[in-house]
Design a protein around this motif. Structure first.
Motif, short mmCIF file in Angstrom:
data_model
loop_
_atom_site.label_atom_id
_atom_site.label_comp_id
_atom_site.label_asym_id
_atom_site.label_seq_id
_atom_site.Cartn_x
_atom_site.Cartn_y
_atom_site.Cartn_z
N ILE A 174 -99.59 105.62 -13.94
CA ILE A 174 -100.11 105.57 -15.31
C ILE A 174 -100.57 104.15 -15.62
CG2 ILE A 174 -99.56 105.92 -17.75
CD1 ILE A 174 -97.25 107.77 -16.76
N ILE A 211 -94.86 102.14 -15.69
CA ILE A 211 -96.20 102.22 -16.28
C ILE A 211 -96.86 100.87 -16.12
CG2 ILE A 211 -97.46 102.51 -18.45
CD1 ILE A 211 -95.11 104.34 -19.34
N ALA A 265 -101.94 101.96 -18.71
CA ALA A 265 -102.22 101.79 -20.13
C ALA A 265 -103.26 100.68 -20.27
CB ALA A 265 -100.95 101.45 -20.89
N ASP A 289 -98.07 101.41 -27.00
CA ASP A 289 -97.37 100.34 -26.28
C ASP A 289 -96.54 99.53 -27.28
OD1 ASP A 289 -96.54 98.30 -24.62
OD2 ASP A 289 -98.50 97.32 -24.53
N ALA A 311 -104.48 105.85 -21.94
CA ALA A 311 -103.80 105.75 -20.65
C ALA A 311 -104.52 106.61 -19.62
CB ALA A 311 -102.35 106.19 -20.77
#
Length: 302
Positions: free
Chosen positions: A260, A90, A262, A179, A152
């Motif tokens: 992905i 990620i 974030a 997170d 995200a």
């Protein structure tokens, strides 16, 4: 469309979508409409962003009683992370809200200067967990477990050197990520030990396709710990918005379907409170992003 990965009666994970408060299995729907569809989120993303329009058209043309026959009540399924096992780490963005930059400078070892370019870190695929699961706090590693609600972005097609003007064409959809961060685990300025421990990326409850969210830069996001609100902000306050991030990241490396991003957290993290606040055994954390939903996790100390 709200897409989800789920299990039913302890069977293997399946891909579905929400329709009139029912969970419709994607592969079963494909059988009904004679349009082959996968049973895995990444396989669906690989079909291209346009597949969502095709599915919506098929939904509109199919008698509702046919769809209802293959539906399950949402209460009867177990939601998993929309993408259970990302193909790559990620991509995290640090210090992407002005007030979070300020609170980090007060309580952590950051400078307080607004970043001139996105600050990029990553979280391994093993950090991913679903809503209604445990966040594992390894007390041998950390005493300072913290929260960070984030929007995200899920990438839908391969891109390199993507200009800002075209960046949104590469977005497949959106989800919620918390997170989780161990503030006392940074090593010489490196964040992966702080950010990368198992279960440190609760994700879900759904992947909402981009057609459902007209403006991702105007979404409220909030977080509660044991019912008490700790964070409340809006994505319009991001320093680098989604188009900035996609342009920058695709310059550094090729973005691919299923990636992905974030996008960062606003102020209100535990490290920013006075006195500082941390997560402990049994604490319940609720992370919410408008139009997507809420993920709920309980801290488990080991």
């Amino acid at each position: 469309m709200k897409l989800l990965t789920y299990t039913h009666n302890d069977q293997a994970p399946r891909l579905g979508f929400l329709w009139n408060d029912l969970v419709i299995d994607m592969e079963d729907f494909g059988d009904v409409v004679n349009f082959p569809l996968p049973d895995d989120m990444l396989d669906l993303i690989d079909m291209g962003i346009e597949v969502i329009d095709e599915i919506n058209d098929l939904l509109a043309d199919t008698p509702q009683e046919y769809i209802a026959k293959i539906g399950l009540p949402l209460s009867e399924v177990t939601l998993l992370a929309p993408i259970q096992r990302p193909r790559k780490n990620i991509i995290g963005i640090g210090l992407n809200y002005t007030e979070h930059v300020a609170e980090s400078a007060r309580t952590l070892d950051t400078t307080g200067k607004l970043p001139q370019k996105p600050i990029i870190f990553s979280k391994p695929p093993t950090t991913v967990t679903a809503t209604n699961t445990q966040i594992i706090k390894n007390t041998k590693l950390t005493a300072q477990l913290d929260w960070e609600v984030e929007l995200a972005v899920i990438i839908g097609k391969t891109g390199k050197y993507v200009p800002k003007t075209e960046a949104m064409d590469y977005v497949f959809g959106y989800t919620v990520i918390n997170d989780i961060s161990a503030r006392d685990c940074r090593r010489e300025g490196q964040w992966i030990v702080s950010k990368g421990q198992d279960t440190f990326a609760p994700m879900g409850p759904y992947l909402v396709t981009r057609d459902e969210i007209a403006d991702p830069h105007n979404l409220n996001l909030s977080l509660k710990v044991n019912g008490v609100e700790k964070q409340n902000a809006n994505t319009k306050f991001m320093l680098f918005n989604i188009t900035d991030l996609i342009e920058d990241l695709s310059t550094v490396f090729t973005i691919e379907p299923g990636d992905i991003i974030a996008t960062g957290t606003p102020s209100g993290v535990g490290a920013g409170h006075n006195p500082q606040e941390w997560l402990y055994d049994g604490d319940v954390v609720e992370a919410t992003v408008e139009k997507i939903g809420t993920i709920i996790n309980t801290v488990k100390e080991i």
